[in-house]
Enzyme design. Structure first.
Site, mmCIF file in Angstrom:
data_model
loop_
_atom_site.group_PDB
_atom_site.id
_atom_site.type_symbol
_atom_site.label_atom_id
_atom_site.label_comp_id
_atom_site.label_asym_id
_atom_site.label_seq_id
_atom_site.Cartn_x
_atom_site.Cartn_y
_atom_site.Cartn_z
ATOM 1 N N LYS A 137 0.938 -1.091 -0.079
ATOM 2 C CA LYS A 137 -0.148 -0.026 -0.124
ATOM 3 C C LYS A 137 0.972 1.243 0.066
ATOM 4 C CE LYS A 137 -2.620 3.333 2.083
ATOM 5 N NZ LYS A 137 -1.984 4.473 1.325
ATOM 6 N N GLY B 25 7.008 5.196 7.867
ATOM 7 C CA GLY B 25 6.147 6.323 8.015
ATOM 8 C C GLY B 25 6.342 7.084 9.429
ATOM 9 N N SER B 26 5.210 7.400 9.787
ATOM 10 C CA SER B 26 5.255 8.254 11.066
ATOM 11 C C SER B 26 5.010 7.289 12.368
ATOM 12 C CB SER B 26 4.265 9.308 11.137
ATOM 13 O OG SER B 26 2.901 8.952 10.994
ATOM 14 N N GLY C 240 2.532 4.046 13.147
ATOM 15 C CA GLY C 240 3.225 2.913 13.594
ATOM 16 C C GLY C 240 2.687 2.250 14.726
ATOM 17 N N GLU D 18 9.703 1.367 10.682
ATOM 18 C CA GLU D 18 10.856 2.270 10.574
ATOM 19 C C GLU D 18 10.018 3.729 10.501
ATOM 20 O OE1 GLU D 18 13.842 1.428 9.671
ATOM 21 O OE2 GLU D 18 13.436 -0.604 9.562
ATOM 22 N N CYS E 118 14.034 10.696 5.991
ATOM 23 C CA CYS E 118 13.683 10.308 7.634
ATOM 24 C C CYS E 118 15.229 10.491 8.256
ATOM 25 C CB CYS E 118 13.551 8.887 7.449
ATOM 26 S SG CYS E 118 14.686 7.756 6.588
ATOM 27 N N GLU F 299 9.442 15.900 14.960
ATOM 28 C CA GLU F 299 9.983 15.917 13.473
ATOM 29 C C GLU F 299 9.049 16.934 12.676
ATOM 30 O OE1 GLU F 299 8.800 12.145 11.349
ATOM 31 O OE2 GLU F 299 11.081 12.523 10.477
HETATM 32 P P1 NAD Z 1 2.373 8.524 7.468
HETATM 33 O O1 NAD Z 1 2.683 7.580 8.643
HETATM 34 O O2 NAD Z 1 1.306 9.704 7.529
HETATM 35 O O3 NAD Z 1 2.040 7.541 6.262
HETATM 36 C C1 NAD Z 1 2.721 6.534 5.733
HETATM 37 C C2 NAD Z 1 1.776 5.405 5.245
HETATM 38 O O4 NAD Z 1 0.979 4.889 6.288
HETATM 39 C C3 NAD Z 1 1.174 6.049 4.071
HETATM 40 O O5 NAD Z 1 0.980 4.983 3.098
HETATM 41 C C4 NAD Z 1 -0.235 6.231 4.603
HETATM 42 O O6 NAD Z 1 -1.447 6.141 3.863
HETATM 43 C C5 NAD Z 1 -0.431 5.068 5.658
HETATM 44 N N1 NAD Z 1 -1.283 5.192 6.890
HETATM 45 C C6 NAD Z 1 -1.900 6.325 7.176
HETATM 46 N N2 NAD Z 1 -2.584 6.081 8.094
HETATM 47 C C7 NAD Z 1 -2.989 4.908 8.475
HETATM 48 C C8 NAD Z 1 -3.511 4.007 9.269
HETATM 49 N N3 NAD Z 1 -4.312 4.373 9.917
HETATM 50 N N4 NAD Z 1 -3.457 2.609 8.977
HETATM 51 C C9 NAD Z 1 -2.333 2.160 8.152
HETATM 52 N N5 NAD Z 1 -1.837 2.787 7.384
HETATM 53 C C10 NAD Z 1 -2.179 4.141 7.488
HETATM 54 O O7 NAD Z 1 3.992 8.954 6.879
HETATM 55 P P2 NAD Z 1 4.267 9.920 5.629
HETATM 56 O O8 NAD Z 1 3.744 11.378 6.166
HETATM 57 O O9 NAD Z 1 3.771 9.295 4.398
HETATM 58 O O10 NAD Z 1 5.778 9.855 5.850
HETATM 59 C C11 NAD Z 1 6.483 10.572 6.448
HETATM 60 C C12 NAD Z 1 7.187 9.836 7.830
HETATM 61 O O11 NAD Z 1 7.810 8.744 7.416
HETATM 62 C C13 NAD Z 1 7.871 10.694 8.505
HETATM 63 O O12 NAD Z 1 7.679 10.251 9.848
HETATM 64 C C14 NAD Z 1 9.326 9.968 8.189
HETATM 65 O O13 NAD Z 1 10.150 10.200 9.133
HETATM 66 C C15 NAD Z 1 8.938 8.688 7.879
HETATM 67 N N6 NAD Z 1 10.125 7.952 7.211
HETATM 68 C C16 NAD Z 1 10.777 6.999 8.040
HETATM 69 C C17 NAD Z 1 11.727 6.447 7.350
HETATM 70 C C18 NAD Z 1 12.977 5.495 8.021
HETATM 71 O O14 NAD Z 1 13.309 4.825 7.433
HETATM 72 N N7 NAD Z 1 12.820 5.289 9.231
HETATM 73 C C19 NAD Z 1 11.958 6.839 5.761
HETATM 74 C C20 NAD Z 1 11.171 7.553 5.175
HETATM 75 C C21 NAD Z 1 10.265 8.040 5.966
#
Ligand code: NAD
Length: 488
Positions: A182, A235-236, A240, A258, A293, A392
């Site tokens: 996804k 993601g965030s 997570g 991550e 990230c 962040e």
């Molecule tokens: P996000 O957490 O908003 O979204 C990430 C993914 O999760 C998207 O595909 C989103 O559609 C999905 N999502 C959102 N709500 C959800 C739910 N309730 N259940 C399941 N899935 C859901 O993050 P973002 O804004 O897309 O990306 C930015 C974040 O990602 C930042 O915090 C960044 O630091 C992090 N990030 C981490 C790394 C790493 O390797 N540690 C790498 C890149 C980005």
């Protein structure tokens, strides 16, 4: 490139069972961060669509069309996929930039280039993984098998979709699993294209499926599925946390997270080359408009060089060209979406209210393009507890704080909930080693910032996550261990 820039992108479908399928929900408009204009639409998949994709992945796994294919066969398909990604690298990079706004000079290497390299790495790794014979007593044989986990659910963000998607997909497939992926709402297009290329490369139908749409619907349905064995997520932290809840409410699937960072970049007065440190520190935070990230988003500078160093940093940062991410000369592209841009500006405003000062930037620019652009922004006089030092931003915003002793530098570095990356600049070898030991982070750069390759793991400690992408270690996530205890 101009031709690719103007290509019409047709409305997108879901990729299930090796074919494009209509979603059963509505569509979602995809706006390009370059100009704020509609680029195309993606499907808002429903939980029923997710169920179809998971069922397809499960059936493919259970009948062994991929999971029991000889390693040499799997290797061939993954290498072919890498070939196809290389063949279409420019097209993929431009499509991705139109979708997510990363400057093309970064995207060409970090997205298509890195995706191809990732598939090759795990294609080569997959037949080097052996089981074990345990050192048991004489009359028994303890065999430890590594088996693919089954169906992997992957959820990825918008900042480097192809690179991060491949970090999950390649080792998961290499180990023989099926995958339902996804992508983020605002960066789905290249990963949909990868699904099509994977089919062309010979990946059997059903082994890799892509479902698009809202995280709170599609991501949730995937993470709650009783038929998904492992979730891998980038993601965030907020999302997570939800994945862990979904796991608890469903089948206790393992979740590898991550998450974000607030990474300290520590500059001591004895840095070997302060000019280089300033230039690299600017890149460390402003590349991809800070949407990285591991971005060095907190600069900790030794008191005695603070003013001189901030001036050098501001000079290098001001020289970085912000603009149309499809122009090769642009060094800072667009912010991915308007909400993110407004959030970045709010962080800066909040910091000023708390007494910080702006040394550079601070504003939205290039509004006449219709796109979402922000100046590289340096905020000085940041106190350790300020929101801009703790949370962040995920934008082109650098928070600067002074320190005067090694002990204080370590305390400041470790003073957030995050522990993803760090940097340290010093000529003192002992101090460098002490910093590597004492700063809690998944990766520490010494006298550089941001480099790495497939051979080293990437992952965080503390609330930056619990899993690692890249390197051979990443493969552990995609295997279960099974013991056969045999009486002889
Ligand atoms: P996000 O957490 O908003 O979204 C990430 C993914 O999760 C998207 O595909 C989103 O559609 C999905 N999502 C959102 N709500 C959800 C739910 N309730 N259940 C399941 N899935 C859901 O993050 P973002 O804004 O897309 O990306 C930015 C974040 O990602 C930042 O915090 C960044 O630091 C992090 N990030 C981490 C790394 C790493 O390797 N540690 C790498 C890149 C980005």
């Amino acid at each position: 490139m101009n031709q690719l820039r103007n290509h019409d992108v047709p409305p997108q479908k879901l990729f299930i069972e090796g074919a494009w399928q209509e979603g059963s929900g509505e569509t979602l408009e995809v706006l390009s961060p370059i100009d704020g204009q509609k680029l195309t639409t993606i499907c808002r998949a429903t939980p029923a669509d997710v169920e179809r994709a998971v069922a397809s992945a499960r059936a493919a796994f259970d009948d062994g069309r991929w999971s029991r294919m000889a390693p040499a066969g799997r290797k061939k398909v993954l290498h072919r996929l890498a070939d196809l990604i290389e063949r279409d690298a420019l097209e993929l990079a431009v499509l991705g930039v139109r979708d997510n706004g990363t400057e093309i000079s970064t995207a060409i290497k970090a997205e298509a280039g890195s995706a191809a390299a990732t598939f090759r790495y795990y294609a080569e790794a997959l037949d080097k993984v052996y089981g074990e014979i345990a050192p048991t007593a004489d009359n028994v044989l303890g065999l430890v098998h590594r088996e693919p986990v089954g169906v992997v659910g992957a959820i990825v963000p918008w900042n480097f979709p192809l690179m991060i998607g491949s970090w999950k997909l390649a080792p998961a497939l290499a180990a023989g699993n099926s995958v339902v992926l996804k992508p983020a709402e605002s960066a789905s297009l290249t990963l949909l294209r990868i699904a099509e290329l994977a089919s062309e490369a010979g990946l059997p139908d059903g082994v890799f499926n892509v479902v698009t749409g809202q995280g709170s619907v599609v991501g949730e349905a995937l993470a709650l599925s009783m038929d998904v064995d492992v979730m891998v997520f980038t993601g965030s932290g907020g999302v997570g946390r939800r994945l862990l809840e979904y796991s608890a409410r469903s089948n206790l699937k393992r979740c590898y997270l991550e998450l974000g960072g607030k990474s300290p970049n520590i500059v001591f007065a004895d840095a070997p080359d302060l000019e280089l440190a300033a230039k690299t520190s600017a890149m460390a935070i402003f590349r991809n408009a800070g949407q990285v990230c591991v971005a060095g988003s907190r600069l900790l500078v030794e008191d005695s060089i603070h003013d001189e160093f901030v001036a050098a940093l501001a000079k290098h940062s001001a020289a970085m060209k912000v603009g149309d991410p499809l122009e090769l000369s642009s060094q800072i592209g667009a912010v991915n979406n308007l909400t993110q841009l407004e959030g970045n500006l709010a962080f800066v405003a909040g910091a000023l209210e708390q007494g910080a000062e702006i040394a550079l930037g601070g504003a939205r620019i290039l509004q006449d393009t219709g796109g979402w652009y922000m100046e590289p922004t340096i905020v000085t006089g940041v106190k350790p507890d300020d929101a801009i030092a703790q949370q962040e931003v995920f934008g082109p915003v650098l928070a600067v704080t002074r320190f005067s002793t090694d002990k204080e530098a370590v305390a400041l570095a470790n003073s957030t909930d995050y522990g993803l990356a760090a940097g340290v600049w010093t000529s003192n070898l002992s101090r460098a080693h002490r910093m590597v030991r004492d700063v809690r982070a998944g990766i520490i750069h010494v006298n550089t910032y941001g480099g790495s390759d497939m051979t080293v793991p990437l992952g965080g400690v503390k609330q930056s996550g619990n899993g690692h992408d890249k390197s051979l270690h990443a493969m552990d996530k995609y295997y279960d261990l099974k013991t056969a205890w045999m009486q002889l």
